[in-house]
Structure formats: structure tokens, C-alpha cells
Design an enzyme around this catalytic site. Structure first.
Site, short mmCIF file in Angstrom:
data_model
loop_
_atom_site.label_atom_id
_atom_site.label_comp_id
_atom_site.label_asym_id
_atom_site.label_seq_id
_atom_site.Cartn_x
_atom_site.Cartn_y
_atom_site.Cartn_z
N ARG A 48 9.39 1.33 3.72
CA ARG A 48 9.42 -0.03 4.28
C ARG A 48 8.30 -0.93 3.57
O ARG A 48 8.27 -1.21 3.03
CB ARG A 48 8.12 0.26 5.76
N HIS A 245 -4.60 4.87 1.85
CA HIS A 245 -3.47 4.04 1.53
C HIS A 245 -3.89 3.65 0.47
O HIS A 245 -4.95 2.47 0.42
CB HIS A 245 -2.77 3.09 2.59
N CYS A 278 2.01 -5.66 -1.81
CA CYS A 278 2.06 -6.53 -0.75
C CYS A 278 1.98 -8.34 -0.64
O CYS A 278 1.91 -8.77 -2.32
CB CYS A 278 0.65 -6.73 -0.40
N ASN A 287 2.38 0.90 -4.94
CA ASN A 287 1.40 2.20 -4.22
C ASN A 287 1.86 3.56 -4.80
O ASN A 287 2.38 3.52 -5.73
CB ASN A 287 2.65 2.58 -2.51
#
Length: 345
Positions: A48, A245, A278, A287
Site C-alpha cells: 500500500r 513508522h 509520501c 520507508n
């Protein structure tokens, strides 16, 4: 490799101690730290959060195969997609087609969780209609990002999520709350811990079972992580309800994760192969790579249930699908220089 007991790890090293290539097998040296959690649940976001940041549209068949391979590698929380309007994130416009393709994996892999992101009530209705039983909402700790991402103030966006959370709970689904810009904002600078705690408490009060603290642009330091987790502790938030995160813009994601583990955090978000960023914060880079995280955790003797070799193979395969190498250092080390998932030597 899955995590080993101390006895099994010692046996493996003893049997292979004469082999000069033992490190090529992908088995980190295990040194237990009793101050750290015995087990960590990895919240895999590559399918995702990772793929939503790709310029090219990944075919739904590839996405479904990616999720299946992640589950086969032992990951038991795989965030599948987002039921957001295609106008905003066209990379995930196939959510209604994709999700039914992967729900059968829950029977094949007992305990597999397939949460999805929902931006509003319409998104929630779409997700529930396709069989989702875990959803997530996405809020901001800063005003500028809230306005740019949601076209609302922080307070207005949190109020917008009230019927979403209550509707999900009424339908028997659990809800996770993502909180972005928890450490630094490209427009506002460093974010005070009290400001983050205030927004986080609101998400928890709405009914979110878990709160994921996001370093959206990857500027956090270990000291900031310690300060923020301490602030949540003083506010009475159990650490069991906190996840972290991290993005790896400055190479600090693993250091920040280790700091969080020392504070008792046991849920860590990461993305296979380091995919992601993002789309609403252009300074955000990838990430924390799941393979890099697993290598560190297994080296500390922390159980994850993940087959590191299988996971690295999955990310190498996905790198081939995307036509570019994986930025994960662990993937590069485990796959070898000739793999499509690595950079050329």
C-alpha cells in the site's frame, strides 16, 4: 530465515563455523539483549504505502502476487491497499478488484491480517463491502500538512474521522490510526511532542486500537523518538498501543527503531525492499526496508516469524517488476550483484 532460539542459533553457528562463507547464508550473528522485547510484529506496508508512491501503475495481478509472496515469507500483517478516490492516488485505483483476490490468503495463512486504509465514510463503505475487517485512518500532527493532505485543519480532520471510526467499529472492524509528521514538517520545522500527543490522544479517544507514529520525511533522531515516547507514557498511553513508522532519509530508521524497542514498542511498520515515500510530502523518501529491519531484529534474537531469505527473494522479484533495483541494503547483500534487485557493482 525465521528467528531462532539461542540453542538453535548456537547449533547452526557451530556446524558452520568452519565455513568461511557462513555470512553469505543470511544468518546474522545472534546476540540477545534482555532489555528488548522477545517478539516484534512487523506491519508490512509495501503493497500500500510502497506502491502508492510509484509513478507507473502496477498491474493488479502483480500486486496480488506481491501480497501472496509476502504472506508466504511469514509476514502476518500486510497492509493490502487503500480505498481512496482514484483521483488522489491513481496507483491504488484497483482496490475493489485487488482486495477480493487476496482475502483467500487468510485461510491459507492462519492469523494473516490484511488491513486497508480508508480516507472517509465512502472509503469505509467500499472496504467493508469487499470484506475488510481491519481499516486505518490517516491524520496529521501539523496544521500545514493537514491542510495540504486533507484540506482541513487538524481538528477538522480528526472530527471527519469520527463517523469513519464509529462506523467501522459498529461493523465489527478494528481501526488503526496513522499520525503523520510526528517529528518534523517540511513547512513548520520540528514538531513539539506535546502537539503530537494531543493529536494522538484524539485518535485513540475516537476508538483507534493502535496508533502508528510516522516520521513522514525521515528527519527523526533517536533523541526525538525517546522524547516523544516518553511524552506518550506520561500522558498515560500504554506502549502496547503504539507503533512506529520511520522513513530512512538520513539513514536513521534502524537507530530510531532500536530506540523505540528500548521503550517497549513491539509493533514496527516497514516496507519490503524499502518501497515508498509520501505522495503528499515530496521530501519524503523510502520507508524503512523490512529486510533491513528483520536482519537487525534477528541479530538481536527477537522473533518475527519472517523468513528473511524468502522476503529478500520477494523484494528482488518486485524490483524486477518495477524495473529498478531495491534500495534495501539487506536485499542487495542477500541477492548478490547480478540480481535485478540490486545495483551493479
Amino acid at each position: 530465515m525465521t528467528s531462532q532460539t539461542p540453542e538453535a542459533a548456537d547449533s547452526t553457528r557451530s556446524a558452520q563455523s568452519a565455513d568461511p562463507g557462513v555470512l553469505e547464508l543470511g544468518l546474522p550473528e545472534v546476540v540477545h539483549d534482555p532489555a528488548l522485547p522477545a517478539r516484534v510484529r512487523i506491519h508490512e506496508v509495501g503493497a500500500r504505502d510502497g506502491l502508492q508512491n510509484e509513478n507507473a501503475l502496477v498491474p493488479v495481478e502483480v500486486k496480488a502476487e506481491f501480497i501472496a509472496r509476502l504472506a508466504a515469507a511469514g509476514l502476518r500483517t500486510v497492509e493490502a491497499t487503500s480505498f481512496v478516490h482514484p483521483k488522489w492516488v491513481p496507483q491504488l485505483a484497483d482496490a475493489e478488484e485487488l482486495f477480493p483476490r487476496v482475502t483467500g490468503l487468510r485461510e491459507q495463512y492462519p492469523g494473516l491480517r490484511l488491513p486497508v486504509l480508508v480516507p472517509n465514510e465512502r472509503g469505509l463503505d467500499r472496504a467493508l463491502a469487499r470484506g475488510a475487517d481491519e481499516v486505518a485512518v490517516f491524520a496529521s500532527a501539523t496544521e500545514t500538512f493537514a491542510r495540504r493532505n486533507l484540506n482541513r485543519t487538524v481538528a477538522e480532520s480528526l472530527e471527519m474521522f469520527r463517523p469513519v471510526v464509529s462506523g467501522a467499529l459498529a461493523a465489527g472492524a478494528t481501526v488503526r490510526g496513522y499520525l503523520s509528521m510526528c517529528f518534523g514538517d517540511p513547512w513548520e520545522g520540528p514538531v513539539p511532542p506535546a502537539q503530537v500527543v494531543e493529536a494522538g490522544l484524539r485518535l485513540l479517544e475516537l476508538g483507534c486500537a493502535e496508533l502508528s507514529l510516522g516520521d513522514t520525511i525521515g528527519v527523526a533522531t533517536a533523541g526525538q523518538v525517546s522524547a516523544l515516547l516518553g511524552a506518550f507514557d506520561r500522558a498515560g498511553v500504554p506502549v502496547q498501543r503504539i507503533a512506529v513508522h520511520f522513513h530512512d532519509t538520513y539513514g536513521q530508521a534502524l537507530a530510531n527503531t532500536l530506540t523505540a524497542l528500548r521503550h517497549g514498542v513491539t509493533v514496527v511498520d516497514s516496507s519490503a525492499g524499502g518501497l515508498g515515500g509520501c505522495p503528499f510530502a515530496k521530501s519524503a523518501t523510502g520507508n524503512l526496508a523490512t529486510e533491513d529491519l528483520v536482519w537487525m531484529l534477528h541479530g538481536l534474537g527477537i522473533e518475527t516469524g519472517v523468513d528473511l531469505a524468502g522476503l529478500a527473494a520477494t523484494s528482488t522479484w518486485m524490483a524486477g517488476q518495477l524495473g529498478r533495483p531495491s534500495p534495501s541494503r539487506a536485499v542487495q547483500a542477500l541477492a548478490g550483484p547480478s540480481s535485478p534487485g540490486t545495483t551493479a557493482s
